[in-house]
Design a protein around this motif. Structure first.
Motif, short mmCIF file in Angstrom:
data_model
loop_
_atom_site.label_atom_id
_atom_site.label_comp_id
_atom_site.label_asym_id
_atom_site.label_seq_id
_atom_site.Cartn_x
_atom_site.Cartn_y
_atom_site.Cartn_z
N VAL A 315 -3.65 0.99 7.90
CA VAL A 315 -3.46 -0.14 6.98
C VAL A 315 -1.98 -0.48 6.95
O VAL A 315 -1.16 0.34 6.54
CB VAL A 315 -3.95 0.21 5.56
CG1 VAL A 315 -3.68 -0.95 4.60
CG2 VAL A 315 -5.44 0.55 5.58
N GLU A 316 -1.63 -1.68 7.37
CA GLU A 316 -0.22 -2.08 7.40
C GLU A 316 0.23 -2.48 5.99
O GLU A 316 -0.24 -3.48 5.44
CB GLU A 316 -0.02 -3.25 8.37
CG GLU A 316 -0.25 -2.85 9.82
CD GLU A 316 0.10 -3.98 10.78
OE1 GLU A 316 0.64 -5.01 10.32
OE2 GLU A 316 -0.17 -3.83 11.99
N LEU A 317 1.11 -1.68 5.43
CA LEU A 317 1.65 -1.93 4.10
C LEU A 317 3.11 -1.51 4.10
O LEU A 317 3.42 -0.34 4.36
CB LEU A 317 0.86 -1.15 3.04
CG LEU A 317 1.30 -1.35 1.59
CD1 LEU A 317 1.02 -2.78 1.13
CD2 LEU A 317 0.58 -0.35 0.67
N ARG A 318 3.99 -2.46 3.82
CA ARG A 318 5.42 -2.17 3.83
C ARG A 318 5.94 -2.09 2.40
O ARG A 318 5.62 -2.93 1.56
CB ARG A 318 6.19 -3.27 4.58
CG ARG A 318 7.70 -3.08 4.51
CD ARG A 318 8.45 -3.82 5.58
NE ARG A 318 8.44 -5.26 5.42
CZ ARG A 318 9.24 -6.09 6.11
NH1 ARG A 318 10.06 -5.60 7.02
NH2 ARG A 318 9.18 -7.38 5.92
N GLU A 319 6.73 -1.05 2.13
CA GLU A 319 7.37 -0.93 0.82
C GLU A 319 8.72 -1.62 0.93
O GLU A 319 9.57 -1.24 1.73
CB GLU A 319 7.52 0.54 0.44
CG GLU A 319 7.66 0.75 -1.07
CD GLU A 319 9.03 0.35 -1.58
OE1 GLU A 319 9.08 -0.55 -2.45
OE2 GLU A 319 10.03 0.92 -1.10
N VAL A 320 8.95 -2.63 0.09
CA VAL A 320 10.11 -3.50 0.25
C VAL A 320 11.42 -2.80 -0.07
O VAL A 320 12.43 -3.02 0.62
CB VAL A 320 9.94 -4.77 -0.61
CG1 VAL A 320 11.18 -5.65 -0.54
CG2 VAL A 320 8.72 -5.56 -0.15
N TYR A 321 11.44 -1.95 -1.09
CA TYR A 321 12.69 -1.24 -1.40
C TYR A 321 13.10 -0.36 -0.21
O TYR A 321 14.27 -0.29 0.17
CB TYR A 321 12.51 -0.38 -2.65
CG TYR A 321 13.71 -0.36 -3.58
CD1 TYR A 321 15.00 -0.54 -3.10
CD2 TYR A 321 13.54 -0.16 -4.94
CE1 TYR A 321 16.09 -0.53 -3.95
CE2 TYR A 321 14.63 -0.15 -5.81
CZ TYR A 321 15.90 -0.33 -5.31
OH TYR A 321 16.98 -0.32 -6.16
N ALA A 322 12.13 0.29 0.40
CA ALA A 322 12.41 1.08 1.60
C ALA A 322 12.96 0.20 2.71
O ALA A 322 13.90 0.58 3.42
CB ALA A 322 11.14 1.80 2.07
N SER A 323 12.39 -1.00 2.86
CA SER A 323 12.86 -1.91 3.90
C SER A 323 14.31 -2.31 3.68
O SER A 323 15.09 -2.41 4.62
CB SER A 323 11.98 -3.17 3.93
OG SER A 323 10.67 -2.86 4.34
N ILE A 324 14.67 -2.53 2.41
CA ILE A 324 16.05 -2.90 2.09
C ILE A 324 17.01 -1.78 2.47
O ILE A 324 18.04 -2.01 3.11
CB ILE A 324 16.17 -3.23 0.59
CG1 ILE A 324 15.40 -4.52 0.27
CG2 ILE A 324 17.63 -3.35 0.16
CD1 ILE A 324 15.19 -4.75 -1.22
#
Length: 484
Positions: A315-324
């Motif tokens: 399931v593709e789910l990105r955590e935005v804080y991690a991305s930052i």
């Protein structure tokens, strides 16, 4: 001159549990043993393994003493990390009204559907639309905040139409976003939004019981109405035009897994695990809503583990804080997240045109005004961009966010990735000139960078590939917010 002689370049060391991290002036990093860290600190590079010596040279920890083009490359690498600040304000937030049907305890908005005292005048709205084009940025995001902008859709339509008409001559790349509960969304609105390619951002705080507790309305069906709005928007605009985010309250801490699972259930590809900000009623209601920073760290780690669990299941789910954070660490090109820029992106990469007729340097700055602190006003709507930039407030924001001038920052290993946040300092201490380490902003990001550097050090190849994918820049320079 010995062409093989090595010259040391500036770098910082940081111990993370049993690991040692070295970060160069370009933001490149290497992991070291304790003995290797000591050798590097003493400048004894020749004592290190040859492969590590090569990594140190490639990462601008060392350079050859012989003349070369490396100094130009070094300058280029440093400039790439500040590119977003040199292109002018690219995020322009409009606050047409504070009207809202919700009574969120951590929000600052006017709790009324009919209140007109907290609504922008038409003349100020059009002046704000024209002011947008004073920015040098070729790509502009126009975001409508509130309150709930859909309660004054007439003003939203007027602004979008005016900006589109003017852009026929300006020829900028413009992206429109509306942050809303979506409770007022209807088919007629969707027709207009589809015509102009408008994106929608909403809020889902978790399962129905948690969302309804955090974001109450009469009838206690806030969650159900938001989900209905999401489905309508997806059907009429497309799934990619609808996003959501959450805010972590004390009630959220018990079950981060359920919150992540709710985003999977609703079919979102991203989730932003955000802490509660000390603005508006959230600051007044800390005893009811607040929690210690350590509680958020534990909550975040559990939530991220759940996100990683779902990715392992396909399931593709990105955590935005991690991305930052990962973008800061792994990419040479900064995505421009306002809160981590030095000098601050507040007022430089983002401007807010508020219903009260004034321009503010960030969404958080205009929230402070709702509790009586109007110290961060840049000037009236209609002021030239040059005038706003020359204002004493703007100059103080810059002076209070220069990493090289801050005692707590100039020797920090994360100085390339992080920065003081003067708006947060003003909210927490009623002063922008506060030592960075005293602020929640600094403490939280020290923990986050430690956490993700450690995760990178010990990541398996599949996890490392995922982190590199997440490090690609997110859509906007500032994550959209709703009702906070």
């Amino acid at each position: 001159m010995d062409e093989y002689a090595v010259k040391m370049l500036p770098f910082q060391l940081r111990a993370i549990q049993k690991d040692w991290l070295a970060v160069s002036s370009t933001g490149d990093h290497v992991f070291l043993s304790e003995d290797q860290a000591k050798s590097l600190a003493q400048g004894h590079v020749s004592e290190l393994p040859l492969l590590l010596q090569a990594d140190l040279k490639a990462g601008f920890f060392t350079t050859s003493c012989a003349p070369s083009g490396s100094s130009r490359l070094l300058a280029s690498r440093k400039a790439a990390r500040r590119e977003t600040l040199s292109s002018g304000p690219s995020l322009h937030i409009f606050v047409p009204t504070l009207q809202c049907a919700h009574s969120c305890q951590y929000c600052q908005v006017s709790r009324s559907l009919t209140d007109t005292k907290h609504t922008i005048s038409h003349s100020a709205l059009l002046a704000a639309c024209d002011g947008v084009f004073e920015s040098e940025a070729q790509a502009l995001t126009i975001e409508f905040q509130g309150g709930d902008p859909l309660l004054r859709f007439d003003l939203v339509k007027s602004a979008i139409t005016h900006i589109q008409e003017r852009n026929r001559a300006e020829k900028r790349h413009i992206r429109f976003v509306i942050a809303s509960t979506l409770h007022q969304l209807n088919s007629e609105m969707c027709d207009f939004l589809a015509q102009h390619g408008v994106y929608l951002s909403t809020s889902i705080d978790g399962p129905a019981h948690l969302h309804n507790r955090n974001r109450p309305i009469p009838g206690r069906n806030s969650y159900e109405r938001t989900v209905a709005g999401i489905e309508l928007a997806r059907n009429r605009l497309g799934r990619e035009f609808v996003s959501a985010l959450m805010t972590t309250t004390k009630a959220s801490l018990a079950d981060p897994e359920a919150i992540v699972d709710e985003y999977v259930k609703l079919g979102f590809g991203e989730i932003f695990i955000r802490p509660l900000s000390s603005y508006g009623f959230a600051k007044r209601n800390q005893s009811l809503l607040g929690y210690r920073p350590e509680q958020f760290y534990g909550f975040y780690a559990r939530a991220l583990n759940r996100v990683l669990h779902w990715n392992a299941q396909g399931v593709e789910l990105r955590e935005v804080y991690a991305s930052i954070i990962l973008n800061k660490i792994l990419s040479p090109f900064d995505a421009g997240y306002v809160d981590l820029q030095s000098p601050t992106g507040a007022g430089q990469s983002v401007l807010v045109y508020n219903y009260d007729g004034y321009v503010y340097p960030s969404d958080e700055a205009r929230m402070l005004a709702e509790t009586g602190d109007v110290s961060l006003r840049l000037g009236p709507i209609g002021s030239s961009l040059a005038t706003l930039r020359q204002s004493p407030v703007h100059q103080q924001l810059i002076a209070s966010s220069l990493v090289d001038e801050m005692d707590d920052c100039r020797n920090c290993a994360y100085q390339n990735f992080c920065a003081p946040n003067p708006v947060d300092a003003q909210a927490q201490f009623e002063s922008m000139d506060i030592p960075a380490l005293r602020t929640e902003h600094c403490q939280r990001h020290l923990w986050l960078f430690d956490y993700f550097f450690s995760a990178l050090k010990h990541a398996e190849p599949d996890r490392l590939d995922l982190f590199h994918a997440w490090a690609r820049p997110v859509a906007d320079s500032e994550i959209m917010q709703c009702g906070e």
